[in-house]
Design an enzyme around this catalytic site. Structure first.
Site, PDB file in Angstrom:
ATOM      1  N   CYS A   5      38.218 111.469 -63.299  1.00 46.54           N
ATOM      2  CA  CYS A   5      38.021 111.387 -61.446  1.00 46.54           C
ATOM      3  C   CYS A   5      37.586 111.791 -60.745  1.00 46.54           C
ATOM      4  O   CYS A   5      38.296 113.065 -60.548  1.00 46.54           O
ATOM      5  CB  CYS A   5      39.910 110.486 -61.901  1.00 46.54           C
ATOM      6  SG  CYS A   5      39.979 110.300 -60.297  1.00 46.54           S
ATOM      7  N   ASP A  31      34.480 108.756 -46.194  1.00 46.05           N
ATOM      8  CA  ASP A  31      33.541 108.306 -47.169  1.00 46.05           C
ATOM      9  C   ASP A  31      32.406 109.480 -46.712  1.00 46.05           C
ATOM     10  O   ASP A  31      31.673 109.476 -45.888  1.00 46.05           O
ATOM     11  CB  ASP A  31      33.014 107.177 -46.833  1.00 46.05           C
ATOM     12  CG  ASP A  31      33.411 106.177 -48.367  1.00 46.05           C
ATOM     13  OD1 ASP A  31      33.783 105.726 -48.776  1.00 46.05           O
ATOM     14  OD2 ASP A  31      31.840 106.681 -48.737  1.00 46.05           O
ATOM     15  N   ASN A  88      39.241  98.161 -52.746  1.00 40.42           N
ATOM     16  CA  ASN A  88      38.536  96.862 -54.006  1.00 40.42           C
ATOM     17  C   ASN A  88      38.950  97.093 -55.790  1.00 40.42           C
ATOM     18  O   ASN A  88      39.691  97.591 -55.540  1.00 40.42           O
ATOM     19  CB  ASN A  88      36.523  97.456 -53.377  1.00 40.42           C
ATOM     20  CG  ASN A  88      36.347  97.098 -52.718  1.00 40.42           C
ATOM     21  OD1 ASN A  88      36.207  95.649 -52.134  1.00 40.42           O
ATOM     22  ND2 ASN A  88      35.452  98.406 -51.716  1.00 40.42           N
ATOM     23  N   GLY A  94      33.307  95.359 -55.791  1.00 43.72           N
ATOM     24  CA  GLY A  94      31.761  97.001 -55.909  1.00 43.72           C
ATOM     25  C   GLY A  94      32.624  97.461 -56.506  1.00 43.72           C
ATOM     26  O   GLY A  94      32.784  99.206 -55.312  1.00 43.72           O
ATOM     27  N   HIS A 101      42.013 103.480 -53.939  1.00 43.81           N
ATOM     28  CA  HIS A 101      41.486 104.418 -52.699  1.00 43.81           C
ATOM     29  C   HIS A 101      41.227 103.078 -51.688  1.00 43.81           C
ATOM     30  O   HIS A 101      41.200 101.923 -51.778  1.00 43.81           O
ATOM     31  CB  HIS A 101      40.412 105.175 -52.204  1.00 43.81           C
ATOM     32  CG  HIS A 101      38.691 104.234 -53.173  1.00 43.81           C
ATOM     33  ND1 HIS A 101      39.057 103.824 -54.393  1.00 43.81           N
ATOM     34  CD2 HIS A 101      38.261 103.001 -52.688  1.00 43.81           C
ATOM     35  CE1 HIS A 101      38.303 103.420 -54.749  1.00 43.81           C
ATOM     36  NE2 HIS A 101      37.043 102.710 -53.810  1.00 43.81           N
ATOM     37  N   HIS A 103      40.014 101.317 -47.908  1.00 45.29           N
ATOM     38  CA  HIS A 103      39.193 102.087 -46.850  1.00 45.29           C
ATOM     39  C   HIS A 103      40.039 101.591 -45.663  1.00 45.29           C
ATOM     40  O   HIS A 103      40.215 100.827 -45.346  1.00 45.29           O
ATOM     41  CB  HIS A 103      37.684 101.557 -47.110  1.00 45.29           C
ATOM     42  CG  HIS A 103      36.963 101.569 -48.815  1.00 45.29           C
ATOM     43  ND1 HIS A 103      35.385 102.463 -48.217  1.00 45.29           N
ATOM     44  CD2 HIS A 103      37.252 100.616 -49.958  1.00 45.29           C
ATOM     45  CE1 HIS A 103      35.475 101.848 -49.277  1.00 45.29           C
ATOM     46  NE2 HIS A 103      35.973 101.159 -50.746  1.00 45.29           N
TER      47      HIS A 103
HETATM   48  P1  5GP Z   1      34.771 101.426 -54.001  1.00 47.48           P
HETATM   49  O1  5GP Z   1      33.123 101.162 -53.703  1.00 47.48           O
HETATM   50  O2  5GP Z   1      35.200 102.001 -54.845  1.00 47.48           O
HETATM   51  O3  5GP Z   1      35.922 100.621 -53.322  1.00 47.48           O
HETATM   52  O4  5GP Z   1      34.794 102.512 -52.459  1.00 47.48           O
HETATM   53  C1  5GP Z   1      33.817 103.733 -53.408  1.00 47.48           C
HETATM   54  C2  5GP Z   1      33.572 105.014 -52.031  1.00 47.48           C
HETATM   55  O5  5GP Z   1      33.804 106.440 -52.641  1.00 47.48           O
HETATM   56  C3  5GP Z   1      32.094 104.333 -51.857  1.00 47.48           C
HETATM   57  O6  5GP Z   1      32.877 104.476 -50.043  1.00 47.48           O
HETATM   58  C4  5GP Z   1      31.099 106.067 -51.788  1.00 47.48           C
HETATM   59  O7  5GP Z   1      30.920 105.956 -50.515  1.00 47.48           O
HETATM   60  C5  5GP Z   1      33.019 106.928 -51.559  1.00 47.48           C
HETATM   61  N1  5GP Z   1      32.781 108.161 -52.425  1.00 47.48           N
HETATM   62  C6  5GP Z   1      31.726 107.851 -53.550  1.00 47.48           C
HETATM   63  N2  5GP Z   1      32.325 109.321 -53.940  1.00 47.48           N
HETATM   64  C7  5GP Z   1      32.215 109.997 -52.951  1.00 47.48           C
HETATM   65  C8  5GP Z   1      32.040 111.879 -53.383  1.00 47.48           C
HETATM   66  O8  5GP Z   1      32.324 112.700 -54.005  1.00 47.48           O
HETATM   67  N3  5GP Z   1      33.164 112.561 -51.944  1.00 47.48           N
HETATM   68  C9  5GP Z   1      33.446 110.942 -50.162  1.00 47.48           C
HETATM   69  N4  5GP Z   1      34.065 111.392 -49.803  1.00 47.48           N
HETATM   70  N5  5GP Z   1      33.498 109.910 -50.504  1.00 47.48           N
HETATM   71  C10 5GP Z   1      32.715 109.516 -52.040  1.00 47.48           C
HETATM   72 ZN    ZN Z   2      41.836 110.183 -60.446  1.00 48.11          ZN
END
Ligand code: 5GP
Ligand code: ZN
Length: 115
Positions: A5, A31, A88, A94, A101, A103
């Protein structure tokens, strides 16, 4: 900790992140692909894959995620003008990282409804 993870690795310090806030319950970092001038992710230290995996015993933890969002919004000067918090869940929303997490988005006018 879940071995493969990404966000558990950020919690463990094994993957770098721009951390803006942390306490015993949560870690918050910027992010990597920001969708607004301020885009912070607030995650629990504990690995929970999706909202569907929350249990009654996680209720305080979810509260701590929102209190962290409130705190960061204040530090980032978003409290008065406003901001959005989004979590999400699975494919239709998405979700791409399967460690919950929250946002925190702000610093511009945000559209509604979301895409
Ligand atoms: P989700 O689409 O799952 O709600 O959001 C995942 C978020 O994690 C996305 O906005 C993506 O830009 C961010 N993200 C993915 N990989 C990384 C990473 O390695 N570091 C950081 N800081 N954010 C990440
Ligand atoms: Zn985890």
């Amino acid at each position: 900790m879940s071995d493969d993870c990404l966000f558990c690795k950020i919690v463990a310090g094994e993957v770098p992140a721009d951390i803006v806030y942390e306490n015993e319950h949560v870690v918050a970092f910027r992010d990597i692909n920001p969708q607004a001038p301020v885009h912070v992710l607030i995650i629990p230290r504990q690995h929970i894959a999706t909202i569907n995996d929350l249990e009654p015993g996680n209720a305080d933890l979810v509260g701590h995620m929102y209190l962290a969002a409130q705190h960061i919004a204040g530090v980032e000067k978003l409290a008065e003008r406003g901001y959005r918090t989004v979590m999400n869940c699975n494919q239709d929303a998405g979700q791409t990282v399967f460690h919950i997490h929250l946002h925190l988005l702000g610093g511009r006018q945000l559209d509604w409804p979301p895409g």
